[in-house]
Write a protein that holds these residues in place. Structure first.
Motif, PDB file in Angstrom:
ATOM      1  N   ILE A  31      42.429  39.153  46.663  1.00  0.00           N
ATOM      2  CA  ILE A  31      41.137  38.569  47.103  1.00  0.00           C
ATOM      3  C   ILE A  31      40.176  39.669  47.541  1.00  0.00           C
ATOM      4  CG2 ILE A  31      40.064  37.185  48.926  1.00  0.00           C
ATOM      5  CD1 ILE A  31      42.552  35.351  48.769  1.00  0.00           C
ATOM      6  N   PHE A  32      40.675  40.616  48.317  1.00  0.00           N
ATOM      7  CA  PHE A  32      39.795  41.698  48.769  1.00  0.00           C
ATOM      8  C   PHE A  32      39.441  42.645  47.629  1.00  0.00           C
ATOM      9  CE2 PHE A  32      41.567  40.527  53.002  1.00  0.00           C
ATOM     10  CZ  PHE A  32      40.358  40.229  53.613  1.00  0.00           C
ATOM     11  N   ALA A  33      40.287  42.739  46.613  1.00  0.00           N
ATOM     12  CA  ALA A  33      39.936  43.528  45.423  1.00  0.00           C
ATOM     13  C   ALA A  33      38.749  42.900  44.707  1.00  0.00           C
ATOM     14  CB  ALA A  33      41.141  43.620  44.487  1.00  0.00           C
ATOM     15  N   VAL A  34      38.728  41.557  44.614  1.00  0.00           N
ATOM     16  CA  VAL A  34      37.597  40.852  43.990  1.00  0.00           C
ATOM     17  C   VAL A  34      36.324  41.074  44.798  1.00  0.00           C
ATOM     18  CG1 VAL A  34      36.662  38.577  43.460  1.00  0.00           C
ATOM     19  CG2 VAL A  34      39.023  39.117  42.859  1.00  0.00           C
ATOM     20  N   PHE A  35      36.450  40.970  46.121  1.00  0.00           N
ATOM     21  CA  PHE A  35      35.267  41.175  46.963  1.00  0.00           C
ATOM     22  C   PHE A  35      34.703  42.585  46.812  1.00  0.00           C
ATOM     23  CE2 PHE A  35      36.544  37.441  49.613  1.00  0.00           C
ATOM     24  CZ  PHE A  35      35.329  36.775  49.544  1.00  0.00           C
ATOM     25  N   SER A  36      35.616  43.573  46.744  1.00  0.00           N
ATOM     26  CA  SER A  36      35.145  44.952  46.626  1.00  0.00           C
ATOM     27  C   SER A  36      34.398  45.166  45.310  1.00  0.00           C
ATOM     28  CB  SER A  36      36.321  45.927  46.729  1.00  0.00           C
ATOM     29  OG  SER A  36      37.211  45.757  45.639  1.00  0.00           O
ATOM     30  N   MET A  37      34.831  44.487  44.226  1.00  0.00           N
ATOM     31  CA  MET A  37      34.129  44.596  42.955  1.00  0.00           C
ATOM     32  C   MET A  37      32.835  43.784  42.957  1.00  0.00           C
ATOM     33  SD  MET A  37      35.818  46.745  41.221  1.00  0.00           S
ATOM     34  CE  MET A  37      34.718  46.564  39.835  1.00  0.00           C
ATOM     35  N   ALA A  38      32.875  42.586  43.577  1.00  0.00           N
ATOM     36  CA  ALA A  38      31.691  41.728  43.596  1.00  0.00           C
ATOM     37  C   ALA A  38      30.550  42.370  44.385  1.00  0.00           C
ATOM     38  CB  ALA A  38      32.037  40.366  44.198  1.00  0.00           C
ATOM     39  N   LEU A  39      30.886  43.195  45.373  1.00  0.00           N
ATOM     40  CA  LEU A  39      29.848  43.854  46.172  1.00  0.00           C
ATOM     41  C   LEU A  39      29.087  44.913  45.374  1.00  0.00           C
ATOM     42  CD1 LEU A  39      31.649  44.179  49.626  1.00  0.00           C
ATOM     43  CD2 LEU A  39      29.548  42.913  49.148  1.00  0.00           C
ATOM     44  N   MET A  40      29.611  45.231  44.159  1.00  0.00           N
ATOM     45  CA  MET A  40      28.873  46.156  43.305  1.00  0.00           C
ATOM     46  C   MET A  40      27.617  45.509  42.742  1.00  0.00           C
ATOM     47  SD  MET A  40      30.389  49.067  43.262  1.00  0.00           S
ATOM     48  CE  MET A  40      29.532  49.776  41.866  1.00  0.00           C
ATOM     49  N   ILE A  41      27.600  44.162  42.677  1.00  0.00           N
ATOM     50  CA  ILE A  41      26.447  43.474  42.066  1.00  0.00           C
ATOM     51  C   ILE A  41      25.154  43.756  42.820  1.00  0.00           C
ATOM     52  CG2 ILE A  41      25.480  41.218  41.447  1.00  0.00           C
ATOM     53  CD1 ILE A  41      28.346  40.254  40.967  1.00  0.00           C
TER      54      ILE A  41
END
Length: 606
Positions: A31-41
């Motif tokens: 879940i935190f891996a997804v958040f870390s990637m989504a914050l790139m947007i």
């Protein structure tokens, strides 16, 4: 995969709590891996000038829209208040925090997996050793010793490196892939459905290559068993090899087995090394196809995806590539490990033919007599004993003589149930020994064999072997009766002297006297002596024979002897021939009949 799951079902249950924690930590890490990637947007939107302003803060709920709205609210606030540069720093700190949580939970999951892996390997070794101790002697007659050692060492190590090292991948990767796929479905259902069509093709190709590994791996482990057998026989027979100048012959045998093992392992390793390049190549193809299809959707305005979102989407998709590649590598390793597990299961699943009956009786003492009633026993279809009957009263010494292969050793091995009779029965005080508890039955007996079986331990521990709470005084008393105390006292550390592998630091007579001392300390009611003096010189034989006479006083004894001079005083001498008792009586009675015993005695006298 079914075999792998069956292995987990057998060995994982004691570690269910750790499995649960591992799943939880892997889920949080994903879940935190997804958040870390989504914050790139938002970072990419700021860089490309596509950021949108959100001026209203909503009440926090576990809703994706609310979380996204409020995140953009704070990005807008920082951007308006401090400018774009500080906004990038602000979002970057959040990415660092999310990454820290991601790797932290990933470590905690790996920590639990390590305990599961090492616990399972320990359990396999423990079960294997316990089963070896419980299997009947017949099982080991059919197996090569080196092959059993290979299963207990090399095959268990292969299971550890192949299956258990892949366990973490199978605990972690499904969670990661599911979380990443759900995130991708939320971001772009069309593109994700397209990926669902592409990935199975790559998985099928990898699976087809992996299937061929198990058979070759099994061949390799079988050959390693043969290699260990040759090594074990070489070490045991080194004196004969040198005496007959057979070094070259043995070296040729060993080199032939090594060459066969090398060829098998070359085939195995070459296929296994194909895993990484194949998975990387297929992964690259999939990435290119996905970028092409996603770019086509964006350029053709056929999707709600924006450029920054698509880049983040590709980043999340790339996170799936590593678990998928790990899956392919794990599949190769597991095929090799499954072959090793098959060989281990040949021991773990072997039937225990000698065991206690339900409601088996206890026995504390031997009171009256042992009786063999019409006993028949065959080994591999060849009859070894044929309808043998004999009564052995308490306190009497019964000697068995005859040519090699006449069934003497088998006759005495049936009494402690090293084997079970095929027909007939053996009773102690009128009770069939198969109705008695094995531990109680064997507790009544002591053994002294032709080859003194000792352990690489101290003299004290070898004499006290199998006797709980034995004191030094008890051991010394037993050694004195066995004529062993004097030579023990002359050793460097006395009773604490290490005797080497199988007692290699001692002479044959010294080893035999330690065996007798061990039997004296146990103080058995029934004594079994299997050619205990046949391999000794005259002086050693005199000391050992004197020790045996001390041991046999007031005991029921079964004695196998080739030297007839050692059993002249036996109460009954049984002459065996081709599995039958053909003559029976005292020494003088048998000489008077001028039968088989008379001929044996005359040959030895001559």
């Amino acid at each position: 995969m079914k075999d792998f799951i069956n292995i987990l079902r057998r060995f994982i249950p004691p570690y269910k709590s750790r499995m649960l924690l591992n799943f939880l930590f892997n889920l949080l890490s994903a879940i935190f891996a997804v958040f870390s990637m989504a914050l790139m947007i938002p970072i990419l939107e700021i860089i490309f000038g596509q950021s949108r302003d959100v001026m209203a803060l909503q009440q926090w709920t576990f809703d994706l829209g609310t979380i996204k709205n409020n995140l953009y609210y704070y990005v807008t606030f920082v951007k308006n208040e401090y400018g774009g540069g500080y906004t990038l720093l602000f979002v970057g700190i959040f990415i660092i925090l999310m990454t820290l949580l991601k790797v932290g939970f990933a470590y905690m999951a790996a920590y639990e997996a390590v305990h599961i892996r090492n616990g399972v390997v320990r359990d396999i070794r423990s079960q294997l050793y316990s089963k070896v101790l419980r299997l009947s002697m017949r099982f080991f007659s059919d197996e090569r010793k080196g092959d059993i050692i290979a299963r207990a060492t090399g095959d268990v190590a292969e299971v550890e490196t192949s299956i258990m090292s892949s366990l973490d991948m199978f605990l972690k990767n499904p969670v990661l892939i599911i979380v990443f796929l759900i995130s991708m479905l939320v971001m772009s259902p069309t593109l994700t459905l397209f990926i669902f069509l592409v990935l199975p093709v790559a998985g099928y190709i990898i699976g087809r290559v992996g299937k061929s590994l198990k058979k070759v791996s099994r061949e390799g482990q079988d050959k390693m068993g043969v290699i260990l057998t040759v090594i074990e026989e070489t070490l045991g027979g080194l004196r004969i090899i040198k005496a007959f100048n057979a070094e070259k012959k043995m070296d040729e045998v060993f080199q032939k087995e090594l060459d066969g093992y090398k060829g098998t392992m070359n085939r195995l390793m070459s296929r296994r090394e194909l895993a990484h390049p194949m998975s990387e190549f297929l992964g690259t193809i999939v990435i290119v196809v996905v970028v092409w299809f996603g770019g086509t959707l964006i350029l053709g305005n056929k999707s709600s995806l924006t450029g920054p979102t698509f880049i983040a989407y590709i980043g999340i998709f790339y996170q799936i590539i590593n678990p998928a590649k790990a899956f392919s590598n794990a599949l190769y390793s597991i095929q090799k490990g499954l072959a090793a597990m098959d060989r281990i299961d040949m021991i773990l699943k072997a039937p225990i033919t000698i065991n206690d009956k339900e409601n088996a009786k206890t026995v504390q003492a031997f009171k009256n007599q042992i009786e063999y009633k019409n006993v028949t026993f065959a080994y591999e279809g060849k009859a070894v004993l044929k309808d043998v009957s004999l009564v052995i009263p308490k306190g009497k010494t019964v000697a068995l003589v005859g040519q090699s292969g006449s069934g003497k050793t088998t006759f005495v091995d049936l009494l402690p149930r090293f084997y079970d009779v095929d027909q007939g029965s053996i009773t102690i005080d009128g009770t069939d020994i198969r109705d008695l508890k094995i531990h109680d039955l064997r507790e009544l007996m002591g053994n002294v064999n032709q080859e003194a079986i000792l352990f690489n331990d101290t003299i004290f521990n070898n004499i006290a072997f199998g006797v709980e709470n034995a004191t030094m005084d008890d051991v010394i008393a037993a050694a004195k009766v066995a004529n062993a105390h004097d030579f023990i006292s002359e050793t460097e550390d006395g009773y604490n002297t290490m005797i080497g592998d199988r007692g290699s630091k001692l002479s044959g007579g010294q080893r035999q006297r330690l065996s007798i001392a061990r039997a004296i300390l146990k103080n058995p009611s029934i004594l079994i002596l299997d050619e205990a003096t046949s391999a000794l010189d005259t002086e050693s034989e005199r000391l050992v024979q004197e020790a045996l006479e001390n041991l046999m006083k007031n005991r029921t004894s079964l004695v196998i002897a080739h030297r007839l001079s050692t059993i002249k005083n036996a109460d009954v001498i049984c002459v065996m021939h081709e599995g039958k008792i053909v003559e029976m009586g005292t020494h003088d009675e048998l000489l008077a009949t001028e039968g088989q015993y008379f001929r044996l005695h005359r040959m030895q006298s001559f």
